[in-house]
Write a protein that holds these residues in place. Structure first.
Motif, short mmCIF file in Angstrom:
data_model
loop_
_atom_site.label_atom_id
_atom_site.label_comp_id
_atom_site.label_asym_id
_atom_site.label_seq_id
_atom_site.Cartn_x
_atom_site.Cartn_y
_atom_site.Cartn_z
N TYR A 124 0.83 -1.20 0.00
CA TYR A 124 0.00 0.00 0.00
C TYR A 124 0.87 1.26 0.00
CZ TYR A 124 -4.24 2.70 0.73
OH TYR A 124 -5.30 3.57 0.55
N GLY A 125 2.01 1.19 0.69
CA GLY A 125 2.92 2.33 0.69
C GLY A 125 3.44 2.63 -0.71
N PHE A 126 3.78 1.57 -1.47
CA PHE A 126 4.23 1.79 -2.84
C PHE A 126 3.08 2.26 -3.73
CE2 PHE A 126 8.04 -0.85 -1.90
CZ PHE A 126 8.99 -0.01 -2.46
N ILE A 127 1.88 1.69 -3.51
CA ILE A 127 0.72 2.09 -4.31
C ILE A 127 0.43 3.58 -4.13
CG2 ILE A 127 -1.80 1.85 -4.53
CD1 ILE A 127 -1.36 -1.15 -3.77
N THR A 128 0.46 4.06 -2.89
CA THR A 128 0.13 5.45 -2.57
C THR A 128 1.36 6.35 -2.54
OG1 THR A 128 0.28 4.99 -0.19
CG2 THR A 128 -1.88 4.73 -1.24
N ARG A 129 2.53 5.78 -2.82
CA ARG A 129 3.80 6.51 -2.81
C ARG A 129 4.11 7.08 -1.42
NH1 ARG A 129 3.10 9.92 -8.36
NH2 ARG A 129 5.35 10.29 -8.22
N ASN A 130 3.67 6.34 -0.41
CA ASN A 130 3.96 6.71 0.98
C ASN A 130 5.23 5.97 1.39
OD1 ASN A 130 4.09 7.23 3.71
ND2 ASN A 130 1.95 6.71 4.13
N TYR A 131 6.39 6.46 0.95
CA TYR A 131 7.64 5.76 1.16
C TYR A 131 8.08 5.76 2.62
CZ TYR A 131 7.57 6.20 -3.88
OH TYR A 131 7.19 6.13 -5.19
N ARG A 132 7.60 6.74 3.38
CA ARG A 132 7.90 6.76 4.81
C ARG A 132 7.27 5.54 5.49
NH1 ARG A 132 11.15 9.82 8.47
NH2 ARG A 132 10.42 9.26 10.53
N LEU A 133 6.03 5.19 5.10
CA LEU A 133 5.37 4.01 5.65
C LEU A 133 6.16 2.75 5.30
CD1 LEU A 133 2.92 2.52 6.93
CD2 LEU A 133 1.85 2.58 4.66
N VAL A 134 6.58 2.65 4.05
CA VAL A 134 7.35 1.48 3.62
C VAL A 134 8.63 1.36 4.44
CG1 VAL A 134 8.58 0.41 1.69
CG2 VAL A 134 6.43 1.61 1.27
N ALA A 135 9.33 2.48 4.61
CA ALA A 135 10.58 2.45 5.37
C ALA A 135 10.35 2.08 6.82
CB ALA A 135 11.26 3.82 5.27
N PRO B 200 -7.05 -3.05 -5.05
CA PRO B 200 -8.33 -3.51 -4.49
C PRO B 200 -8.17 -4.52 -3.36
CG PRO B 200 -8.40 -3.49 -6.89
CD PRO B 200 -6.98 -3.25 -6.51
N VAL B 201 -7.24 -5.45 -3.51
CA VAL B 201 -7.04 -6.46 -2.48
C VAL B 201 -6.42 -5.85 -1.23
CG1 VAL B 201 -5.86 -8.63 -1.89
CG2 VAL B 201 -6.83 -8.31 -4.18
N VAL B 202 -5.32 -5.12 -1.43
CA VAL B 202 -4.59 -4.55 -0.30
C VAL B 202 -5.42 -3.48 0.39
CG1 VAL B 202 -2.51 -3.30 0.38
CG2 VAL B 202 -2.38 -5.05 -1.40
N GLY B 203 -6.00 -2.58 -0.39
CA GLY B 203 -6.79 -1.49 0.18
C GLY B 203 -7.99 -2.00 0.95
N ASP B 204 -8.73 -2.97 0.38
CA ASP B 204 -9.91 -3.51 1.07
C ASP B 204 -9.53 -4.16 2.40
OD1 ASP B 204 -11.46 -2.64 -0.98
OD2 ASP B 204 -11.82 -4.62 -1.88
N TRP B 205 -8.41 -4.90 2.40
CA TRP B 205 -8.00 -5.59 3.64
C TRP B 205 -7.61 -4.58 4.71
CZ3 TRP B 205 -3.58 -6.32 6.69
CH2 TRP B 205 -3.65 -7.38 7.60
N LEU B 206 -6.85 -3.56 4.32
CA LEU B 206 -6.43 -2.55 5.29
C LEU B 206 -7.62 -1.76 5.82
CD1 LEU B 206 -3.14 -1.20 3.69
CD2 LEU B 206 -3.36 -2.53 5.79
N ARG B 207 -8.56 -1.42 4.94
CA ARG B 207 -9.75 -0.70 5.40
C ARG B 207 -10.57 -1.55 6.35
NH1 ARG B 207 -9.16 1.64 0.19
NH2 ARG B 207 -10.14 -0.12 -0.85
N ARG B 208 -10.63 -2.85 6.09
CA ARG B 208 -11.37 -3.73 7.00
C ARG B 208 -10.65 -3.82 8.34
NH1 ARG B 208 -11.22 -8.67 9.06
NH2 ARG B 208 -13.16 -9.87 9.28
N GLU B 209 -9.31 -3.93 8.31
CA GLU B 209 -8.56 -4.04 9.56
C GLU B 209 -8.69 -2.78 10.40
OE1 GLU B 209 -6.55 -6.78 10.83
OE2 GLU B 209 -8.07 -7.56 9.47
N GLU B 210 -8.76 -1.63 9.75
CA GLU B 210 -8.87 -0.37 10.48
C GLU B 210 -10.31 -0.05 10.85
OE1 GLU B 210 -6.43 1.42 11.60
OE2 GLU B 210 -4.93 0.09 10.72
N GLY B 211 -11.27 -0.77 10.29
CA GLY B 211 -12.67 -0.51 10.55
C GLY B 211 -13.18 -1.21 11.80
N PRO B 212 -14.49 -1.07 12.09
CA PRO B 212 -15.08 -1.65 13.31
C PRO B 212 -14.89 -3.16 13.43
CG PRO B 212 -16.58 -0.10 12.27
CD PRO B 212 -15.46 -0.29 11.31
N LEU B 213 -15.07 -3.88 12.31
CA LEU B 213 -14.97 -5.33 12.38
C LEU B 213 -13.55 -5.75 12.74
CD1 LEU B 213 -16.38 -8.01 12.04
CD2 LEU B 213 -15.84 -7.95 9.59
N GLY B 214 -12.57 -5.09 12.12
CA GLY B 214 -11.18 -5.40 12.45
C GLY B 214 -10.85 -5.11 13.90
#
Length: 513
Positions: free
Chosen positions: A328-339, A429-443
């Motif tokens: 997700y860090g590479f997808i969104t170009r959030n290189y700080r997260l990747v590091a 779609p796979v990575v984003g959906d999983w992360l949103r679920r983990e950060e959401g109420p169900l996760g």
């Protein structure tokens, strides 16, 4: 380290160098010491390899060296972007076109393994696929009261366990030599990496475990679309025999047949990549040997069909979150997260600079965005990764070795299907959906439930800890003078009380985190 293992390692190195194995590596992208080693190895290369660049003899050499070396060749065959198209084509025969063992042995193998139930397997064909570990036959399963059913029967090669053991001993010898004479290699933990591969291969040599892996994956993907696997026929399963339903499909490397069937290769590549990511990130359980010989396209639905589940990978929740955040860090170009995630999981030592490592990650990620797969030189990317791992003293995480190897395989197969592959767009779609679920109420609810379970387990151990402490106190009291009993008992009770309070506090902090 035995002399036999060392000699086998030297022999393997000689054979590989002689048949041109080192000529297909991207030497220009590697660090100086590795370049020097490859240059020295190529001094004994066959003149025909130097003249033509063809390594067609390497297939036979790898097969003779043993199953572990064949696995390595299978991985290289999926990466023409690294080893070159000609070398990849030369090596592709390792995937399912190895010489079969004597067909006269098949009836005896089945009878010894299955007993009377072997008779239910009829019309057994000649081998339709033969690889380094096993070969597959088509057959008809005739069970009393059931309609005849087409099945695939997988048989381990006779003597493969002994060959595998010799392979791994040679690999262990090489790892220990590397650690002894190349101190810089220790951060890569070569012995632990070999242990990881050794364990996975030992599992592959028991087909009952492969049957169980198919069963577990079938439960995981029962509601998924785009990815299919066969069903186990448990009555015809043994340590060296596996029977599954037969699946009709087009070999995924046969692009002409896939096109003739009207299957969209871009969609097929997306299904393959997304299926693998879904299994790894969502389930933590994935097929770890997805070379083209184990993958087919369903001519009716255009779905991916996978077979051969001998090597499976399993990662925990922490590692799954690491993989998802990295992608997700590479997808969104959030290189700080990747590091930061590389520091969190221990890939990069804590004394290194997160800011500097972020800059290094950016230097890799930015050139990849917005480009087609054909415009990206994976050889150069790997060379840059080698440089960065050395610069930042990065350590290997052995438990992630299978995941990394599998991602190389899957991405290579997907690239061959779709030369314009955009891994980030497909993965989102796979990575984003999983992360949103983990950060959401169900996760959050699932995390809280896990914390409660761990707290209950911890509290359940408290009475046993108290009993053990009292026993230790009684034994100690018998050894000391009576006048000191009161003081000792008070001290022990104080320590026990402090330990109990510490346990409660840590449990409470875990619930709040």
């Amino acid at each position: 380290m035995g002399l036999g293992s060392t000699f086998r390692l030297i022999h393997a190195g000689w054979v590989l160098a002689r048949e041109g194995a080192f000529s297909i590596l991207p030497a220009e992208s590697l660090p100086p010491m590795m370049k020097l080693g490859i240059s020295m190895a190529r001094l004994i290369e066959r003149p025909s390899v130097r003249r033509t660049g063809s390594v067609e003899r390497l297939n036979a050499a790898l097969h003779k060296l043993g199953p572990s070396f064949v696995k390595f060749g299978q991985t290289l065959a999926t990466r023409p972007d690294i080893v070159g198209a000609q070398a990849a084509a030369d090596l592709s025969g390792l995937q399912d076109r190895m010489p079969p063992f004597d067909p006269a042995l098949v009836p005896t193998i089945l009878s010894d393994a299955l007993g009377a139930k072997a008779a239910q397997l009829t019309e057994i064909s000649a081998p339709i696929a033969a690889a380094s570990i096993a070969q597959v036959h088509r057959a008809i399963l005739r069970k009393p009261g059931d309609a005849p059913k087409r099945v695939a029967v997988k048989l381990l090669r006779p003597g493969v366990s002994e060959r595998f053991h010799a392979d791994t001993q040679a690999l262990y010898a090489g790892a220990r030599l590397a650690e002894a004479f190349a101190p810089a290699s220790r951060r890569l933990q070569p012995t632990q990496v070999v242990q990881t591969l050794d364990h996975s291969m030992r599992l592959e040599l028991d087909l009952r475990l492969e049957a169980a892996a198919i069963s577990e994956m079938a439960e995981n993907i029962k509601d998924d679309e785009g990815f299919r696997i066969p069903e186990v026929q448990w009555d015809q399963v043994a340590q060296n025999v596996l029977t599954t339903t037969w699946v009709d499909g087009i070999p995924i490397r046969d692009h002409a047949a896939i096109d003739a069937a009207g299957i969209d290769r871009k969609a097929l590549a997306a299904k393959l990549l997304q299926g693998f990511l879904r299994h790894a990130i969502r389930d933590g359980f994935f097929h770890a040997d997805m070379h083209p010989g184990n993958l087919f396209a369903d001519p009716r639905s255009g779905d991916v069909i996978a077979v051969d589940f001998g090597i499976m990978g399993r990662i925990g929740k922490f590692e799954r979150r690491f993989l998802a955040d990295i992608l997700y860090g590479f997808i969104t170009r959030n290189y700080r997260l990747v590091a930061q995630r590389h520091f969190d999981i221990g890939y990069v030592p804590a004394h290194q600079s997160v800011d500097d490592f972020t800059l290094a990650i950016r230097s890799i990620g930015e050139p990849l965005h917005g480009r087609k797969a054909t415009e990206i030189s994976m050889a150069k990317v790997l060379g840059q990764l080698f440089t960065i791992t050395d610069l930042f003293q990065m350590r290997t995480r052995p438990e992630l070795v299978l995941l990394q190897k599998s991602m190389v395989l899957v991405e290579g197969v997907a690239r061959n299907l779709d030369p314009e592959l955009d891994i980030w767009t497909i993965a989102e779609p796979v990575v984003g959906d999983w992360l949103r679920r983990e950060e959401g109420p169900l996760g959050r609810i699932e995390d809280f439930s896990g914390h409660l379970t761990r707290m209950g387990e911890a509290l359940g151990r408290v009475p046993n800890l108290i009993a053990q402490a009292e026993l230790a106190l009684a034994e100690h009291r018998a050894m000391v003078d009576r006048p000191r009993d009161g003081l000792m008992r008070s001290g022990m009770l104080a320590v026990l009380g402090a330990a109990f309070v510490f346990l409660i506090v840590m449990t409470w902090k875990m619930l709040l985190s």
